[in-house]
Design a protein around this motif. Structure first.
Motif, PDB file in Angstrom:
ATOM      1  N   CYS A  14      63.215  70.003  33.797  1.00  0.00           N
ATOM      2  CA  CYS A  14      61.757  70.002  33.724  1.00  0.00           C
ATOM      3  C   CYS A  14      61.217  68.982  34.730  1.00  0.00           C
ATOM      4  O   CYS A  14      61.655  67.827  34.733  1.00  0.00           O
ATOM      5  CB  CYS A  14      61.318  69.644  32.307  1.00  0.00           C
ATOM      6  SG  CYS A  14      59.527  69.478  32.133  1.00  0.00           S
ATOM      7  N   PRO A  15      60.271  69.375  35.572  1.00  0.00           N
ATOM      8  CA  PRO A  15      59.736  68.425  36.552  1.00  0.00           C
ATOM      9  C   PRO A  15      58.879  67.322  35.920  1.00  0.00           C
ATOM     10  O   PRO A  15      58.634  66.302  36.545  1.00  0.00           O
ATOM     11  CB  PRO A  15      58.906  69.296  37.493  1.00  0.00           C
ATOM     12  CG  PRO A  15      58.654  70.552  36.768  1.00  0.00           C
ATOM     13  CD  PRO A  15      59.746  70.721  35.761  1.00  0.00           C
ATOM     14  N   VAL A  16      58.468  67.488  34.672  1.00  0.00           N
ATOM     15  CA  VAL A  16      57.629  66.485  34.012  1.00  0.00           C
ATOM     16  C   VAL A  16      58.477  65.424  33.315  1.00  0.00           C
ATOM     17  O   VAL A  16      58.321  64.228  33.548  1.00  0.00           O
ATOM     18  CB  VAL A  16      56.661  67.153  33.007  1.00  0.00           C
ATOM     19  CG1 VAL A  16      55.887  66.116  32.221  1.00  0.00           C
ATOM     20  CG2 VAL A  16      55.724  68.109  33.717  1.00  0.00           C
ATOM     21  N   ALA A  19      64.013  66.852  31.208  1.00  0.00           N
ATOM     22  CA  ALA A  19      64.908  67.414  30.191  1.00  0.00           C
ATOM     23  C   ALA A  19      65.473  68.738  30.702  1.00  0.00           C
ATOM     24  O   ALA A  19      64.877  69.391  31.569  1.00  0.00           O
ATOM     25  CB  ALA A  19      64.147  67.639  28.883  1.00  0.00           C
ATOM     26  N   PRO A  20      66.605  69.160  30.169  1.00  0.00           N
ATOM     27  CA  PRO A  20      67.163  70.461  30.550  1.00  0.00           C
ATOM     28  C   PRO A  20      66.214  71.605  30.166  1.00  0.00           C
ATOM     29  O   PRO A  20      65.366  71.456  29.282  1.00  0.00           O
ATOM     30  CB  PRO A  20      68.455  70.552  29.730  1.00  0.00           C
ATOM     31  CG  PRO A  20      68.766  69.154  29.328  1.00  0.00           C
ATOM     32  CD  PRO A  20      67.468  68.434  29.231  1.00  0.00           C
ATOM     33  N   LEU A  21      66.392  72.718  30.838  1.00  0.00           N
ATOM     34  CA  LEU A  21      65.605  73.917  30.550  1.00  0.00           C
ATOM     35  C   LEU A  21      66.499  74.964  29.910  1.00  0.00           C
ATOM     36  O   LEU A  21      67.694  75.010  30.184  1.00  0.00           O
ATOM     37  CB  LEU A  21      65.001  74.474  31.840  1.00  0.00           C
ATOM     38  CG  LEU A  21      64.045  73.553  32.585  1.00  0.00           C
ATOM     39  CD1 LEU A  21      63.719  74.142  33.949  1.00  0.00           C
ATOM     40  CD2 LEU A  21      62.775  73.327  31.790  1.00  0.00           C
ATOM     41  N   GLY A  34      62.796  69.256  26.013  1.00  0.00           N
ATOM     42  CA  GLY A  34      62.372  67.908  25.647  1.00  0.00           C
ATOM     43  C   GLY A  34      61.477  67.920  24.417  1.00  0.00           C
ATOM     44  O   GLY A  34      60.736  68.880  24.175  1.00  0.00           O
ATOM     45  N   ASP A  35      61.528  66.845  23.634  1.00  0.00           N
ATOM     46  CA  ASP A  35      60.761  66.758  22.396  1.00  0.00           C
ATOM     47  C   ASP A  35      59.259  66.628  22.621  1.00  0.00           C
ATOM     48  O   ASP A  35      58.464  67.098  21.815  1.00  0.00           O
ATOM     49  CB  ASP A  35      61.235  65.563  21.565  1.00  0.00           C
ATOM     50  CG  ASP A  35      62.644  65.755  21.042  1.00  0.00           C
ATOM     51  OD1 ASP A  35      63.073  66.921  20.875  1.00  0.00           O
ATOM     52  OD2 ASP A  35      63.328  64.740  20.807  1.00  0.00           O
ATOM     53  N   THR A  36      58.853  65.992  23.693  1.00  0.00           N
ATOM     54  CA  THR A  36      57.437  65.714  23.889  1.00  0.00           C
ATOM     55  C   THR A  36      56.757  66.634  24.897  1.00  0.00           C
ATOM     56  O   THR A  36      55.544  66.760  24.879  1.00  0.00           O
ATOM     57  CB  THR A  36      57.239  64.264  24.365  1.00  0.00           C
ATOM     58  OG1 THR A  36      57.951  64.081  25.589  1.00  0.00           O
ATOM     59  CG2 THR A  36      57.739  63.281  23.331  1.00  0.00           C
ATOM     60  N   CYS A  37      57.484  67.264  25.737  1.00  0.00           N
ATOM     61  CA  CYS A  37      56.921  68.048  26.841  1.00  0.00           C
ATOM     62  C   CYS A  37      56.435  69.434  26.396  1.00  0.00           C
ATOM     63  O   CYS A  37      55.258  69.741  26.513  1.00  0.00           O
ATOM     64  CB  CYS A  37      57.962  68.167  27.944  1.00  0.00           C
ATOM     65  SG  CYS A  37      57.296  68.844  29.461  1.00  0.00           S
ATOM     66  N   ALA A  38      57.343  70.265  25.946  1.00  0.00           N
ATOM     67  CA  ALA A  38      57.037  71.616  25.448  1.00  0.00           C
ATOM     68  C   ALA A  38      56.312  72.496  26.462  1.00  0.00           C
ATOM     69  O   ALA A  38      55.349  73.170  26.133  1.00  0.00           O
ATOM     70  CB  ALA A  38      56.263  71.537  24.147  1.00  0.00           C
ATOM     71  N   ARG A  57      51.810  75.646  27.775  1.00  0.00           N
ATOM     72  CA  ARG A  57      52.260  74.875  26.597  1.00  0.00           C
ATOM     73  C   ARG A  57      52.830  75.833  25.573  1.00  0.00           C
ATOM     74  O   ARG A  57      52.264  76.892  25.317  1.00  0.00           O
ATOM     75  CB  ARG A  57      51.099  74.126  25.963  1.00  0.00           C
ATOM     76  CG  ARG A  57      50.617  72.974  26.781  1.00  0.00           C
ATOM     77  CD  ARG A  57      51.165  71.687  26.237  1.00  0.00           C
ATOM     78  NE  ARG A  57      50.833  70.614  27.155  1.00  0.00           N
ATOM     79  CZ  ARG A  57      51.673  69.683  27.505  1.00  0.00           C
ATOM     80  NH1 ARG A  57      52.870  69.647  27.015  1.00  0.00           N
ATOM     81  NH2 ARG A  57      51.310  68.744  28.339  1.00  0.00           N
ATOM     82  N   THR A  58      53.953  75.475  24.987  1.00  0.00           N
ATOM     83  CA  THR A  58      54.541  76.298  23.928  1.00  0.00           C
ATOM     84  C   THR A  58      54.111  75.749  22.571  1.00  0.00           C
ATOM     85  O   THR A  58      53.748  74.591  22.454  1.00  0.00           O
ATOM     86  CB  THR A  58      56.072  76.298  24.017  1.00  0.00           C
ATOM     87  OG1 THR A  58      56.546  74.964  23.879  1.00  0.00           O
ATOM     88  CG2 THR A  58      56.559  76.877  25.333  1.00  0.00           C
ATOM     89  N   GLY A  59      54.190  76.617  21.572  1.00  0.00           N
ATOM     90  CA  GLY A  59      53.920  76.208  20.194  1.00  0.00           C
ATOM     91  C   GLY A  59      52.569  75.660  20.051  1.00  0.00           C
ATOM     92  O   GLY A  59      51.999  75.138  19.248  1.00  0.00           O
TER      93      GLY A  59
END
Length: 59
Positions: A14-16, A19-21, A34-38, A57-59
């Motif tokens: 993830c560029p932000v 975390a892995p994708l 990642g827990d915070t990015c989504a 944004r997911t979820g």
């Protein structure tokens, strides 16, 4: 045919948050684990578009 080759998915992050994708074949996108990015990044014509402006944004 996979959305993205496993070897490529192993090195993408993830560029932000870096975390892995993971591939979401149904939505045709790569989703940050990642827990915070989504964020979810589209894959167009087999090419991941890892631009924050293109992500959703997911979820």
């Amino acid at each position: 045919m996979p959305l993205v080759e496993d070897a490529l998915l192993d090195i993408l992050a993830c560029p932000v948050c870096h975390a892995p994708l993971r591939a979401d074949e149904q939505e045709n996108e790569l989703v940050c684990t990642g827990d915070t990015c989504a964020l979810a990044y589209p894959v167009r014509d087999g090419i991941p578009v890892l631009l924050v402006d293109e992500a959703r944004r997911t979820g």
